[in-house]
Design an enzyme around this catalytic site. Sequence first.
Site, PDB file in Angstrom:
ATOM      1  N   TYR A 144       0.852  -1.185   0.000  1.00 33.13           N
ATOM      2  CA  TYR A 144       0.000   0.000   0.000  1.00 33.13           C
ATOM      3  C   TYR A 144       0.888   1.234   0.000  1.00 33.13           C
ATOM      4  O   TYR A 144       1.860   1.296   0.762  1.00 33.13           O
ATOM      5  CB  TYR A 144      -0.893  -0.005   1.243  1.00 33.13           C
ATOM      6  N   ASP A 239       9.178   2.859  -0.060  1.00 34.42           N
ATOM      7  CA  ASP A 239       8.114   3.466   0.723  1.00 34.42           C
ATOM      8  C   ASP A 239       8.340   3.057   2.172  1.00 34.42           C
ATOM      9  O   ASP A 239       7.980   1.961   2.590  1.00 34.42           O
ATOM     10  CB  ASP A 239       6.745   3.013   0.223  1.00 34.42           C
ATOM     11  N   LYS A 267       3.938   8.655   8.989  1.00 28.82           N
ATOM     12  CA  LYS A 267       3.677   8.052  10.293  1.00 28.82           C
ATOM     13  C   LYS A 267       4.632   8.537  11.397  1.00 28.82           C
ATOM     14  O   LYS A 267       4.455   9.633  11.891  1.00 28.82           O
ATOM     15  CB  LYS A 267       3.618   6.532  10.143  1.00 28.82           C
TER      16      LYS A 267
HETATM   17  C1  LIG Z   1       0.119   4.425   5.819  1.00 31.41           C
HETATM   18  C2  LIG Z   1       0.914   4.235   4.601  1.00 31.41           C
HETATM   19  C3  LIG Z   1       0.867   5.146   3.534  1.00 31.41           C
HETATM   20  C4  LIG Z   1      -0.111   6.291   3.497  1.00 31.41           C
HETATM   21  O1  LIG Z   1       0.113   7.205   4.503  1.00 31.41           O
HETATM   22  P1  LIG Z   1      -1.105   8.192   4.944  1.00 31.41           P
HETATM   23  O2  LIG Z   1      -0.473   9.101   5.936  1.00 31.41           O
HETATM   24  O3  LIG Z   1      -2.160   7.305   5.495  1.00 31.41           O
HETATM   25  O4  LIG Z   1      -1.552   8.894   3.724  1.00 31.41           O
HETATM   26  C5  LIG Z   1       1.748   4.977   2.484  1.00 31.41           C
HETATM   27  N1  LIG Z   1       2.614   3.950   2.460  1.00 31.41           N
HETATM   28  C6  LIG Z   1       2.677   3.051   3.448  1.00 31.41           C
HETATM   29  C7  LIG Z   1       3.689   1.959   3.383  1.00 31.41           C
HETATM   30  C8  LIG Z   1       1.825   3.145   4.532  1.00 31.41           C
HETATM   31  O5  LIG Z   1       1.850   2.216   5.503  1.00 31.41           O
END
Ligand SMILES: *Cc1c(COP(=O)(O)O)cnc(C)c1O
Length: 435
Positions: A144, A239, A267
């Site tokens: 994701y 990511d 995060k």
């Molecule tokens: C949570 C998450 C996102 C998105 O971050 P948001 O602050 O919710 O927009 C993108 N990449 C990864 C790996 C994530 O866990």
Amino acid sequence: MNHTISKSLYEKACKLMPGGVNSPVRSGKAVGFSPLFIKSGSGCRITDEDDNVYIDYVGSWGPLILGHSNPEVVAAIAGVLDRGTSYGIPTRIEVEMAQKVVEMVPSIEMVRMVNSGTEAAMSAIRLARGYTGRKKIVKFNGCYHGHGDSLLVKSGSGLMTFGIPGTPGVPDEIVRHTLSLPYNDLEAVRGAMNEVGKEVAGIIVEPVAANMGVVAPAPGFLEGLRQICTEYGALLIFDEVITGFRLGPGGAQKYFGIAPDLTCLGKIIGGGLPVGAYGGKKDIMDHIAPCGDIYQAGTLSGNPLAMSAGLAMLGVLSRGEIYEQIERQNAYLCEGLKEAAAAAGVPVTLNRVGSLGCAFFTHGPVTDLESAAKSDTQAYALFFQEMVERGVYFAPSQFEAFFVGAAHTTRDLDLTIEAASDALRVVKRKCSPDL
Ligand SMILES: *Cc1c(COP(=O)(O)O)cnc(C)c1O
């Protein structure tokens, strides 16, 4: 356990907000549960509106590695609060924050702050496309990267939880440029790159997949991606929205010793406030406006409140003291859960990387989306509910990580394991016996 107030708030919320929530993953839909409404958090515990207390393993989905209401983070926010909340004009703290990120994350020489992980990933993709002059993006099934259009293909997280393969509202013309391949399958990557490698702007990957449960990279997988990207002139994008500052002060790239071209952060970097960031080599980042012509902007980006929370968080984490402890604590928890499952006769596969973990209700092993999807989601739903009844809050989805942080004591873990022993016996009794 009494959930009267949470239930009545949920009823009201459902009339005012889609599904009663501001993000799908908070909904209890997948586990047949009316969501809790939380009024406070302290350390590893949260308290709901009905005054029930839970040991929390969600930690706001990762950011709260130091627990709720960490004193250093709270003091930092309080320290700037009465000087104004936003100017839209540069501030000293943005420079300090950039300096800190560059010091901590090995491959980042220059960084741009944004307001969420979604924004970070979207912007990194735009930069990769603008920089290389290519259109195609390679991603992996079950990873994701936020809800940006071009990345919502076979994504994990809420889409996996609710069985949404793609999403209406994203034109085919956009996802046509996105290739989604099986995680941990280097051969599939080689095959695809062999065909269209010269059109690929970048390969984006969660270096530890943590949105289909938790799946570790197979030995050689990340190294292989690095090599392939270099070979084809595509950018390797890590990511690290979850893994950044979680697997260690330098994130997954330091943990595994691989240097991506671009890194997405989110995060933890905001200390619980809305922050994201993307960064990388200077000669690539220099293409971002106003230095270069690839446009990306943000009215509240680098917001002083958010920066002060994030900087305080990174200040604690850069001392590096907590990582050995939280990894050890998570190993202890996973071992305890494994034994509890074995004793109850419920097949559970425990995946763990550092302080990230997931209990898949399947015989396993779980190495990609396909094997994760074999999990018995009904058994998980019952487990989740039974744990809530016993004062432990895991994610309301089989396909999410649990997060162990510095505020979880061994006593908290023992209480969790004890609760799980009972909960798993209920699962064994009520779910199909040959599970
Ligand atoms: C949570 C998450 C996102 C998105 O971050 P948001 O602050 O919710 O927009 C993108 N990449 C990864 C790996 C994530 O866990």
